[in-house]
Design an enzyme around this catalytic site. Structure first.
Site: not given
Length: 176
Positions: A11-12, A25, A33-35, A123, A125, A127
């Site tokens: 987990d980042i 984005n 996602g990550v964002d 990118s 995921g 994207y």
């Protein structure tokens, strides 16, 4: 000085490093996602700084390939470096934009004094960037960037991605 590059599955948002990179984005207002995970776990301070950035400098959003730092809010890292990756298109080579995400994130890390940075696979995921090429672009760009960052950790979403990474780069330090 040589940068140490590490491959990790995990987990980042749990990384206790100077900075983590957000595959954001362009709106900088959070997403999936990550964002989304970074905004949810980091709390309202991140969104508030993103709003100020939008108002002051990025009214049209952060351009693809660029990077900007904010607080990490309640995350264990000190900063979040937001970068906007390109959407993959088989009929258009956007590799330079993808590489610029990593180079510009490292440049921002240098500006804020971060010596340790964790990256997602930008990118790869929603994207749609093919994971093997996204991994190659990430590792080779980070490896050949002129930076004061001492340790770059590439956080991989799944054990399958970690296995792919070690098949391509067996010399890189492992972790989980």
């Amino acid at each position: 000085m040589s940068m140490r590059i590490e491959l990790f599955h995990g987990d980042i948002t749990a990384q206790r490093l100077d900075a983590i990179v957000n595959a954001a984005n362009s709106s900088l207002m959070g997403g999936g996602g990550v964002d989304g995970a970074i905004h949810r776990k980091g709390g309202p301070a991140i969104l508030e700084e993103c709003r100020r950035l939008r108002d002051a400098k990025y009214g049209r959003g952060l351009p693809t390939g660029q990077a900007v730092a904010t607080t990490a809010g309640e995350l264990p890292a000190r900063w979040v470096i937001h970068t906007v990756g390109p959407v993959y298109a088989a009929d258009s080579d956007r590799s330079e934009l993808l590489r610029s995400c990593y180079r510009n994130s490292l440049a921002v890390a240098d500006e804020i004094g971060a010596s340790t940075v964790a990256f997602p696979l930008v990118s790869a995921g929603v994207y749609g960037w093919p994971k093997d090429d996204a991994l190659r672009q990430a590792v080779e760009t980070v490896r050949h960037s002129d930076t004061r960052v001492e340790r770059a950790r590439l956080m991989l979403f799944s054990t399958a991605e970690l296995d792919l990474a070690f098949g391509m780069y067996p010399e890189l330090v492992a972790g989980a």
